[in-house]
Scaffold this motif. Structure first.
Motif, short mmCIF file in Angstrom:
data_model
loop_
_atom_site.label_atom_id
_atom_site.label_comp_id
_atom_site.label_asym_id
_atom_site.label_seq_id
_atom_site.Cartn_x
_atom_site.Cartn_y
_atom_site.Cartn_z
N PHE A 108 0.83 -1.20 0.00
CA PHE A 108 0.00 0.00 0.00
C PHE A 108 0.87 1.26 0.00
O PHE A 108 0.61 2.20 -0.75
CB PHE A 108 -0.94 0.00 1.21
CG PHE A 108 -1.65 1.30 1.41
CD1 PHE A 108 -2.71 1.66 0.60
CD2 PHE A 108 -1.26 2.17 2.41
CE1 PHE A 108 -3.37 2.87 0.77
CE2 PHE A 108 -1.91 3.38 2.60
CZ PHE A 108 -2.97 3.73 1.77
N CYS A 109 1.89 1.27 0.84
CA CYS A 109 2.79 2.43 0.91
C CYS A 109 3.44 2.69 -0.44
O CYS A 109 3.50 3.84 -0.89
CB CYS A 109 3.86 2.23 1.98
SG CYS A 109 3.24 2.37 3.67
N TYR A 131 1.60 9.74 -4.73
CA TYR A 131 0.54 10.61 -4.20
C TYR A 131 1.03 11.37 -2.97
O TYR A 131 0.84 12.59 -2.87
CB TYR A 131 -0.69 9.76 -3.84
CG TYR A 131 -1.73 10.53 -3.07
CD1 TYR A 131 -2.62 11.37 -3.72
CD2 TYR A 131 -1.81 10.41 -1.68
CE1 TYR A 131 -3.57 12.09 -3.00
CE2 TYR A 131 -2.74 11.12 -0.95
CZ TYR A 131 -3.63 11.96 -1.62
OH TYR A 131 -4.56 12.67 -0.90
N VAL A 132 1.66 10.66 -2.05
CA VAL A 132 2.13 11.29 -0.82
C VAL A 132 3.24 12.30 -1.12
O VAL A 132 3.26 13.40 -0.55
CB VAL A 132 2.59 10.22 0.20
CG1 VAL A 132 3.19 10.87 1.43
CG2 VAL A 132 1.43 9.32 0.59
N SER A 178 2.42 20.97 -0.13
CA SER A 178 2.47 21.65 1.16
C SER A 178 3.66 22.58 1.25
O SER A 178 3.56 23.70 1.76
CB SER A 178 2.52 20.64 2.31
OG SER A 178 1.32 19.92 2.38
N ARG A 179 4.79 22.13 0.74
CA ARG A 179 5.99 22.96 0.75
C ARG A 179 5.80 24.19 -0.13
O ARG A 179 6.20 25.30 0.23
CB ARG A 179 7.19 22.14 0.28
CG ARG A 179 8.51 22.89 0.28
CD ARG A 179 8.84 23.42 1.69
NE ARG A 179 10.13 24.01 1.76
CZ ARG A 179 11.19 23.45 2.31
NH1 ARG A 179 11.10 22.26 2.87
NH2 ARG A 179 12.34 24.07 2.33
N THR A 180 5.15 24.01 -1.27
CA THR A 180 4.89 25.13 -2.17
C THR A 180 4.00 26.17 -1.49
O THR A 180 4.27 27.38 -1.56
CB THR A 180 4.23 24.63 -3.47
OG1 THR A 180 5.13 23.70 -4.10
CG2 THR A 180 3.92 25.76 -4.43
N CYS A 196 7.40 5.53 6.50
CA CYS A 196 6.42 5.62 5.41
C CYS A 196 5.01 5.40 5.94
O CYS A 196 4.05 5.98 5.44
CB CYS A 196 6.73 4.64 4.28
SG CYS A 196 6.63 2.90 4.70
N PHE A 197 4.88 4.61 7.02
CA PHE A 197 3.56 4.38 7.62
C PHE A 197 2.99 5.66 8.21
O PHE A 197 1.77 5.83 8.30
CB PHE A 197 3.62 3.31 8.70
CG PHE A 197 4.12 1.97 8.21
CD1 PHE A 197 3.71 1.45 6.99
CD2 PHE A 197 5.00 1.24 8.96
CE1 PHE A 197 4.16 0.24 6.53
CE2 PHE A 197 5.46 0.01 8.51
CZ PHE A 197 5.05 -0.50 7.30
#
Length: 125
Positions: free
Chosen positions: A16-17, A23-24, A31-33, A66-67
């Motif tokens: 899944f990760c 996507y993540v 968010s950084r932008t 990653c979780f």
């Protein structure tokens, strides 16, 4: 219904990760932008995107971090589907919450819930 006992969910979580990695990372860069636009540093967008991707990669490679980065609700859905397929049972988010001990809840999450509770008790102005 089959006997559940202990099951190894790690392979499903890791799969899944990996499926959610792009996507993540896109969310991380976005968010950084937004942060850079609200707090201009004069850096070129390519530079702060590069920095964000480097930070993301470091966190992603750091053991089980990653979780912490993937959407938990989606991860629970994947695990629930796996458990339903293998054992014919369903686990609701409420059941997960009910099964948790207070010391398993991250302190920042507990603080957030406490602050939300205080806020909900405030009289409207």
């Amino acid at each position: 219904m089959k006997h559940v006992g202990e099951i190894d969910i790690l392979p499903q979580l890791l799969k899944f990760c990996e499926e959610k990695k792009n996507y993540v990372s896109a969310q991380y860069v976005n968010s950084r932008t937004l942060f850079e636009k609200a707090n201009p540093t004069g850096r070129h967008p390519a530079k702060y995107t590069e920095i964000a991707l480097q930070e993301f990669d470091e966190k992603w490679k750091d053991g089980d971090r990653c979780f912490e980065l993937v959407p938990a609700k989606d991860a629970l859905g994947v695990l629930n589907a796996f458990i339903a397929e293998k054992f014919g049972i369903s686990i609701t988010p409420s059941a997960v919450i009910d099964a948790m001990y207070a010391d398993e809840i991250p302190r920042d999450m507990a603080n957030l819930v406490e602050e939300l509770e205080k806020f909900s008790k405030l009289a409207p102005e």
